[in-house]
Design an enzyme around this catalytic site. Sequence first.
Site, PDB file in Angstrom:
ATOM      1  N   ALA A 294     -15.557  29.055  13.176  1.00 44.59           N
ATOM      2  CA  ALA A 294     -15.430  27.945  12.240  1.00 44.59           C
ATOM      3  C   ALA A 294     -13.976  27.553  12.022  1.00 44.59           C
ATOM      4  O   ALA A 294     -13.649  26.376  11.865  1.00 44.59           O
ATOM      5  CB  ALA A 294     -16.080  28.326  10.910  1.00 44.59           C
ATOM      6  N   GLU A 298     -12.099  23.854  17.936  1.00 46.87           N
ATOM      7  CA  GLU A 298     -12.288  23.829  19.390  1.00 46.87           C
ATOM      8  C   GLU A 298     -11.975  22.467  19.980  1.00 46.87           C
ATOM      9  O   GLU A 298     -11.587  22.355  21.145  1.00 46.87           O
ATOM     10  CB  GLU A 298     -13.741  24.208  19.738  1.00 46.87           C
ATOM     11  CG  GLU A 298     -14.095  25.665  19.488  1.00 46.87           C
ATOM     12  CD  GLU A 298     -14.504  25.889  18.038  1.00 46.87           C
ATOM     13  OE1 GLU A 298     -14.819  27.033  17.696  1.00 46.87           O
ATOM     14  OE2 GLU A 298     -14.500  24.919  17.245  1.00 46.87           O
ATOM     15  N   ASP A 340      22.534   5.893  31.301  1.00 47.66           N
ATOM     16  CA  ASP A 340      23.494   5.563  32.341  1.00 47.66           C
ATOM     17  C   ASP A 340      23.834   4.080  32.227  1.00 47.66           C
ATOM     18  O   ASP A 340      23.090   3.305  31.614  1.00 47.66           O
ATOM     19  CB  ASP A 340      22.874   5.866  33.710  1.00 47.66           C
ATOM     20  CG  ASP A 340      23.857   5.682  34.846  1.00 47.66           C
ATOM     21  OD1 ASP A 340      25.044   5.929  34.646  1.00 47.66           O
ATOM     22  OD2 ASP A 340      23.410   5.271  35.928  1.00 47.66           O
ATOM     23  N   ASN A 687     -13.043  21.969   9.628  1.00 47.34           N
ATOM     24  CA  ASN A 687     -13.220  23.368   9.982  1.00 47.34           C
ATOM     25  C   ASN A 687     -13.022  24.291   8.784  1.00 47.34           C
ATOM     26  O   ASN A 687     -13.709  25.300   8.643  1.00 47.34           O
ATOM     27  CB  ASN A 687     -12.266  23.751  11.115  1.00 47.34           C
ATOM     28  CG  ASN A 687     -12.728  23.223  12.447  1.00 47.34           C
ATOM     29  OD1 ASN A 687     -13.203  22.098  12.542  1.00 47.34           O
ATOM     30  ND2 ASN A 687     -12.592  24.014  13.496  1.00 47.34           N
ATOM     31  N   GLU A 690     -16.110  24.542   6.853  1.00 45.19           N
ATOM     32  CA  GLU A 690     -17.048  25.495   7.445  1.00 45.19           C
ATOM     33  C   GLU A 690     -16.688  26.918   7.049  1.00 45.19           C
ATOM     34  O   GLU A 690     -17.568  27.743   6.746  1.00 45.19           O
ATOM     35  CB  GLU A 690     -17.046  25.332   8.968  1.00 45.19           C
ATOM     36  CG  GLU A 690     -17.527  23.968   9.443  1.00 45.19           C
ATOM     37  CD  GLU A 690     -17.210  23.721  10.914  1.00 45.19           C
ATOM     38  OE1 GLU A 690     -16.756  24.687  11.575  1.00 45.19           O
ATOM     39  OE2 GLU A 690     -17.398  22.595  11.390  1.00 45.19           O
ATOM     40  N   ASN A 715     -18.827  21.779  15.857  1.00 46.26           N
ATOM     41  CA  ASN A 715     -17.436  21.477  16.180  1.00 46.26           C
ATOM     42  C   ASN A 715     -17.316  20.613  17.430  1.00 46.26           C
ATOM     43  O   ASN A 715     -16.466  19.727  17.512  1.00 46.26           O
ATOM     44  CB  ASN A 715     -16.643  22.767  16.366  1.00 46.26           C
ATOM     45  CG  ASN A 715     -16.386  23.482  15.053  1.00 46.26           C
ATOM     46  OD1 ASN A 715     -16.711  22.958  13.987  1.00 46.26           O
ATOM     47  ND2 ASN A 715     -15.827  24.678  15.126  1.00 46.26           N
ATOM     48  N   THR A 718     -18.981  16.898  15.979  1.00 46.40           N
ATOM     49  CA  THR A 718     -18.275  16.173  14.916  1.00 46.40           C
ATOM     50  C   THR A 718     -16.760  16.272  15.029  1.00 46.40           C
ATOM     51  O   THR A 718     -16.046  15.476  14.430  1.00 46.40           O
ATOM     52  CB  THR A 718     -18.713  16.700  13.542  1.00 46.40           C
ATOM     53  OG1 THR A 718     -18.344  18.080  13.417  1.00 46.40           O
ATOM     54  CG2 THR A 718     -20.208  16.549  13.361  1.00 46.40           C
TER      55      THR A 718
END
Length: 896
Positions: A294, A298, A340, A687, A690, A715, A718
């Site tokens: 969680a 990922e 340059d 996350n 979660e 993951n 969503t």
Amino acid sequence: MSEIRDHGPDRSAAIVSEAHAATVADVLATLGTTSAGLSEAEAERRLRRFGPNTIAARPRASALRIALHQFQSPVIYLLLAAGALALYFGETEEAIAIGAVLCLNALIATVTELRAARSVEALRALGTHAARVRRGGETRVVDAERLTPGDIVLVEAGDAVAADLRLIEAHRLGADESTLTGESALVEKATAPVATDARLADRPSMLFKGTTVIRGSGVGVVVAVGLDTEVGRITRLVEEAASETSPLERRLARLSGQLIWITLALAAMIAAVGIASGKNALLMVEAAIALAVAAIPEGLPIVATLALARGMLRLARHNALVDRLSAVETLGATTVILTDKTGTLTENRMAVRRIWPPAEAPGGVDLSGEGGRQKLVEVAVLCNGAALDPDPGSGDPMELALLRLGRSEGIEREALLERSPLAAVHAFETETRMMATVHRLPDGCFLYAVKGAPEAVLAHCGAIEKQPGAGPAGDDWRQCVQGEIERLGHEGLRLLACARKIAPRADANPFEDLTFLGLIGLEDPPRADVPPAVAACRSAGIKVVMVTGDHAVTARAIARRVGLGDGAAGVIEGRNLARLIARDPDAVPNADVFARVNPAEKLALVKAYQGRGEIVAMTGDGVNDAPALRQADIGVAMGLRGTDVARQAADMILLDDAFPTIVRAVHEGRVIFGNIQRFIVYLLSCNLSEVLVVGLATLSTLPLPILPLQILYLNLVTDVFPAFALAMGNGDGGVMRHGPRDPRQPIVGRAQWWTIAGESMALAAGTIGAMLWAMALDFPAAAVTTTTFLTLAFGQLWHVFNMRGRRAHPLYNEVTRNRWVWRSLIVCTVLLVVPCHWPPFARVLGLVQPGAAQWTIVAAMSLAPLVLLQLIGIIASGRVVAGRARSGRPQSPDEP
């Protein structure tokens, strides 16, 4: 002068040190050769001893190496550990899913970088042509790779120089050394030795590998081949230059480290508390795995890769090719552009900017003016060895510029020669610093057309052309001309003086009793699109600094015309640069121009800026720019005029050589960083919600509300699609009206962490509320888990609308205008509903088909966090507007 040095079998070259400062006789004696050249047997012996005349280019990374690089990230390491742990405890589905995520990310990144990679070996290509040499008194053609110290090489106009040569003969010889030294003007060559400490651009007694002979002919003896040539030395500097990690890579690594410690701490704490409270140890380990899954976003590697890949494609459509994904974002962090001059700020071709016939006022006239200058232009066109046709012409760049001047005024050399045929040519000599052509006139007399260095021509003039004719050259006029020479010289112009005389014979001394016609000022003009681009960089808070091998006066003049230093550019010469960096590093950025800088000094300058925490972009097109291009955070090479060596060392190539393309790239980089920061806040808040859901349930008497595989699927759905939609945003119009972000600023700062914490608590509260609601209705365990899963999933989908800027309108803003957001919501809704109604998929995820009561709970509790956060945002927005109004400071509508 030292002896010839053998560097052993591991080196492919030999060199005679300080050959430019030694006499021809000393060089030949040291090399053990004569003007007749080496014998074939001796040449073969030396070739075996010193090796071939080649320069090995840096090998390109293989596909396998690029693919393995995609796994070098702390987030990836943590995901691998989570997958291994899941596999160890028999959670095969979780392990397979994590592996699929990692492989998908690596595949996307590898394919993108391989498509952009350039498989060229530019430095090796410099030595693959043929060369004309004398061997045993006979002239023959050999492969340039077989040249060896002591070989006598013959060169003429159009030849590419195959090795470093000490000239022993030079006949009106001139070379283009701009790719090596940065000077755009033709370099006159001669055989006389020069000072030992003369810089590379001040060695007319030498020809260097990789340069081109523009006019004349000559003979030289090979004094260095392979890696001991000047190009070879630059190659070693390129290899020594470190390839810096990008700011984005450094920030993501820092964020990954923070996530790892947070994840490990939370997992260990919750597992320990659960076991201590008497809960099943295996259940606590499973909960720890769920927490690890969680906490780690990922989708972060995948979305970051896709966002950068899209940036690469957008830049490619705007004539900028990038070969490394992270380099796209690096442009947005740029604080200093070291550019340059030749071919980057200028057109890399000579053009007439000023002409001054004495009949005009001392201030001179521009090219559109009218005046008595026809004779001046005619002599400049007649005293000329170049040809405009076939287009774009060939010959000395200065002489081509004079022919273009004549054509612009209707004076063609061919037409003049029809009326006044060429009778003789007196080639340019370094001793006289003049050239003359002799032409037969219709009345039988001869016209002597002369041009050359102003001081040399003026010294041989006895009269001055003025209206209505020639008059005596008194001291007053000489002082006037000398003053004009000094004034035009201070403008950074390269000056030529023209004179003529009429004589009854064609064999008279061409440089006696001349009539002075006037001065012509030439320059390598700035590109028309550069000043607006420099101004745009200034408004974006980016410092632009010129770094060139050209003279300080010329560099200052160009800097003034393109807008560097607000019209008063400070100049530091390269010979003073190393001492200045060592004594006071903080003084280096105060200069706007660094002139007469060699490759090692350019490299040191880039390192000095990087040492002060600057994000450095370096632009260039020559061989001499390659080491600095590789060292810089982002190396930008010119695609049209640039050398292959520069293109290979750079991270980005401008296909149109347009400096404004860099500004466009910086804009794109800033937009990408803003998008990445936006979707990272979205990912982390989702996350963390979660983590809170699993953690709160584990620490209480509640059952596990969501399973590890459900979290991973959640993951993937969503996180990836809405986050990628946020990454596709086009930014707001004010992104280039503020300074670059602090290079030391983390990708997620304290303010963002507070935002993430508040938003995740709102999402977690809605999910726990849905779980308690379902339990109160006595739903079965699988139905409760399904309700919790769907509530959290749809709550995260609606959460994408909370990613608007603080002052943006709640209903019409950058997020709602983004069509990718709406597409992602549709796709995610399908991916969330289908598994619940497809038995095989539902069985793997542990879901059941929801009924009307479950959907009611899901709809109410998933929308509650959105409504709450939007109300808080509207209230905060009103306070921000009031504060801005009181301070009088504007803010972008989409400012986060």
